[in-house]
Design a protein around this motif. Structure first.
Motif: not given
Length: 108
Positions: A44-52, A56-60, A75-84, A105-106
């Protein structure tokens, strides 16, 4: 078709599915086998799909497995959403060095 071509073709197909179907993304992340779960989160991180992001937060939030946590942070770092950022920052002081490193790193 060579094995390399099949792998590229399969990855391309998985990327298309992840982009087109949020339910499938969530299903991937609900995997009970830890190794497969880690692979799914990483993909999910490699693909960069922000819908994940939310799956991913749920799993975490539901796991105590340090490998899963470290991969989810990556993966969350790769998705790059500043809100998290606050969620990721919570792991900067984890007792596991890999989790801490992935949190750093994230955030970078």
């Amino acid at each position: 078709m060579s094995n390399g071509d099949k792998s590229v073709d399969l990855l391309s197909h998985i990327e298309d599915v992840l982009r087109e179907n949020e339910k499938y993304t969530k299903m991937l992340l609900r995997e009970r086998n830890v190794n497969k779960l880690i692979s799914n989160i990483d993909l999910a991180g490699e693909v960069g799909d922000v819908r994940a992001l939310y799956p991913v937060l749920d799993v975490l939030s539901l796991t105590s497995n340090k490998r899963v946590i470290a991969t989810a942070l990556n993966t969350l770092g790769k998705l790059g959403d500043m809100s998290i950022i606050p969620v990721i920052a919570e792991y900067l002081y984890d007792d596991n060095s890999r989790v801490r490193a992935n949190a750093v790193e994230a955030l970078s």
